[in-house]
Scaffold this active site. Structure first.
Site, PDB file in Angstrom:
ATOM      1  N   TYR A 102      13.696  -2.676  -4.125  1.00  0.00           N
ATOM      2  CA  TYR A 102      12.666  -2.796  -5.154  1.00  0.00           C
ATOM      3  C   TYR A 102      11.497  -1.816  -5.030  1.00  0.00           C
ATOM      4  CZ  TYR A 102       8.946  -4.843  -7.961  1.00  0.00           C
ATOM      5  OH  TYR A 102       7.945  -5.018  -8.873  1.00  0.00           O
TER       6      TYR A 102
ATOM      7  N   GLY B  25       0.678   0.185  -5.222  1.00  0.00           N
ATOM      8  CA  GLY B  25      -0.607  -0.514  -5.152  1.00  0.00           C
ATOM      9  C   GLY B  25      -1.479  -0.137  -6.320  1.00  0.00           C
TER      10      GLY B  25
ATOM     11  N   CYS C 262       0.797  -1.229   0.000  1.00  0.00           N
ATOM     12  CA  CYS C 262       0.000   0.000   0.000  1.00  0.00           C
ATOM     13  C   CYS C 262       0.829   1.278   0.000  1.00  0.00           C
ATOM     14  CB  CYS C 262      -0.891   0.057   1.233  1.00  0.00           C
ATOM     15  SG  CYS C 262      -2.014  -1.306   1.367  1.00  0.00           S
TER      16      CYS C 262
ATOM     17  N   ASN D 181      -0.903   1.477   5.688  1.00  0.00           N
ATOM     18  CA  ASN D 181       0.133   0.761   4.926  1.00  0.00           C
ATOM     19  C   ASN D 181       0.850  -0.136   5.914  1.00  0.00           C
ATOM     20  OD1 ASN D 181       2.178  -0.098   3.219  1.00  0.00           O
ATOM     21  ND2 ASN D 181       3.371   1.760   3.438  1.00  0.00           N
ATOM     22  N   GLY D 182       0.841  -1.440   5.657  1.00  0.00           N
ATOM     23  CA  GLY D 182       1.513  -2.376   6.547  1.00  0.00           C
ATOM     24  C   GLY D 182       0.706  -3.634   6.736  1.00  0.00           C
TER      25      GLY D 182
END
Ligand code: SF4
Length: 459
Positions: free
Chosen positions: A255, A34, A8, A107-108
């Site tokens: 990445y 995302g 996310c 996010n997580g």
């Protein structure tokens, strides 16, 4: 193509008359984190409105953004794992409760979701989604504290895991990072047209560049920022709700993050280029060309080429416009799937010894297909060089990786992987090399998570 997927991106904008539009552009800049769904919640001081849906940012907000009127907004891009009911899981999540209205974006990944959810259900809670984030809404709603700030702190003390949260109430915006700071979250400032100030928080600073926000600093691990209004200007209070125990995700450099972002206060481009430079020092290979697997291998390949003095060429061209594919599971069709996205340039590669740089190997199947295609294009020798250590363990902190059984480095030796992918040689960046790339000589003495490379989980 087979790299782990970030789950996310989050953003929050406080005290801008264009808060929803600024969220929209920030989400657009962070589309790489995302692509499954997107959403924005906006407060006009009296009500919170939410617009969200499945698809890319430009599709979700092709109509309706103009209806999100208000000075404070939060937004979210989501990557969903296969098999989940995406429609229910699109964020932000909105709820009405005893103190008013609230919207949350996350996010997580929380690691004690099941236990917390079972307790909430036994207390009468009803859930609408699979999201661990929904637990937080219920914990906040069930709290007896008078202030939202105290309810959020109480709720966060009951959950464990990786989170960068943004919360929107009708009058305030809250941004929180877990005590380990697994996922990034940065703070920026905007000057409005009338001279008043606005603040923005976002997963990556590439969002700030697009909306002309000035990077101030990262939100610290365990810190909560509470944004409110003072004399028409945005101001914020900082509360260190948990002692910081930094374990920042080192894979962000490998990445996930865009190369034009500053993540954990470091330039991602520079770190990625260092990875290539250090790889060239670790592995001195004789070859005619250095070729990246686009896009993720490009910057490390530039570093490798500059250090080794072996010419860099974009020997593989990437097609960015892949829609739905109709692929049968035969060998030739699997190759077609790779060629739809990556096509080698025969005039460059034919009869050459090449060094191919990629960011990581997860299952190994895509590397195998890329090497097969390069051989058919006429490459004489193919040396596969990976700009990260071997991925030997899954991530539980907000990144979608396969089970250990599907991680090729967890089950095979380097020589077995080389044989499987069909390369003439295979090399991985050492863990020490990865740390040197971020400017740190000691792999144990700093605040980075590297559990997918060494299984040293903190939670
Ligand atoms: S396990 Fe790997 S991907 Fe997950 S947070 Fe740690 S370093 Fe990042």
């Amino acid at each position: 193509m087979e790299s782990p997927k970030e789950k996310c991106a989050v953003v929050g904008v406080f005290n801008s008359p264009y808060s929803a539009v600024l969220c929209y552009y920030s989400l657009f800049a962070m589309q790489h984190r995302g692509q499954e769904s997107s959403g924005i919640s906006t407060s006009n001081g009296l009500d919170i409105q939410t617009l969200k849906g499945e698809g890319l940012v430009t599709n979700v907000f092709s109509t309706g953004l103009e209806k999100l009127i208000g000075n404070a907004s939060i937004g979210h891009n989501r990557y969903s794992t296969a098999g989940e009911d995406s429609k229910c899981d699109v964020q932000p999540i909105f709820a009405r409760y005893s103190l008013g209205q609230i919207a949350i974006a996350h996010n997580g990944n929380l690691v004690n979701t099941k236990k917390v959810r079972e307790k909430l259900i036994s207390n009468g809670a009803i859930f609408q989604s699979h999201l661990d984030t929904e637990n937080i809404i219920h914990l906040i709603a069930q709290s007896k504290k008078d202030k939202l700030k105290d309810r959020i702190i109480e709720a966060l003390s009951q959950i464990k895991g990786a989170y960068s949260f943004v919360f929107l109430s009708r009058g305030k915006l809250f941004a929180v990072r877990d005590e380990y700071g697994f996922r990034p979250l940065s703070l920026g400032k905007i000057t409005n047209e009338d001279g008043s100030s606005a603040y923005v928080v976002a997963s990556e600073t590439c969002a700030f560049d697009l909306i002309n926000a000035k990077y101030i600093r990262d939100v610290n691990p365990g810190e909560m920022l509470i944004f409110s209004l003072k004399d028409d200007n945005a101001t914020f209070e900082s509360v260190q709700i948990f002692p910081p125990k930094p374990k920042k995700c080192i894979f962000e450099f490998v990445y996930f993050s865009r190369p034009d972002s500053f993540v954990f206060n470091k330039c991602v481009y520079e770190v990625r280029k260092n990875m290539g430079i250090i790889l060239a020092k670790e592995y001195k290979i004789q070859a005619d060309l250095v070729i990246p697997v686009p896009d993720s291998g490009v910057i490390a390949a530039i570093g490798y080429s500059q250090e080794s003095k072996i010419p860099f060429e974009m020997g593989i061209v990437r097609n960015h416009y892949i829609g739905r594919t109709f692929i049968e599971p035969t060998q030739s069709m699997r190759e077609l799937k790779v060629k739809l996205k990556l096509n080698p340039i025969k005039a460059l590669i034919n009869n050459k010894d090449i060094i191919v740089i990629d960011d990581s190997i997860v299952r190994g199947t895509t590397s195998k297909q890329i090497i097969s295609i390069l051989r058919k294009t006429g490459a004489k020798k193919i040396h596969l060089v990976i700009a990260s250590p071997q991925t030997i363990a899954p991530c539980y902190y907000g990144v979608d990786t396969p089970d250990t059984s599907q991680l090729i480095s967890a089950t095979k030796s380097i020589e077995e992987i080389r044989e499987f992918v069909g390369a003439d040689s295979l090399s991985f960046l050492s863990l020490e090399g990865l740390y040197k790339s971020i400017g740190n000589d000691d792999v144990n003495a700093d605040g980075y998570c590297k559990a997918c490379f060494d299984k040293q989980y903190v939670l």
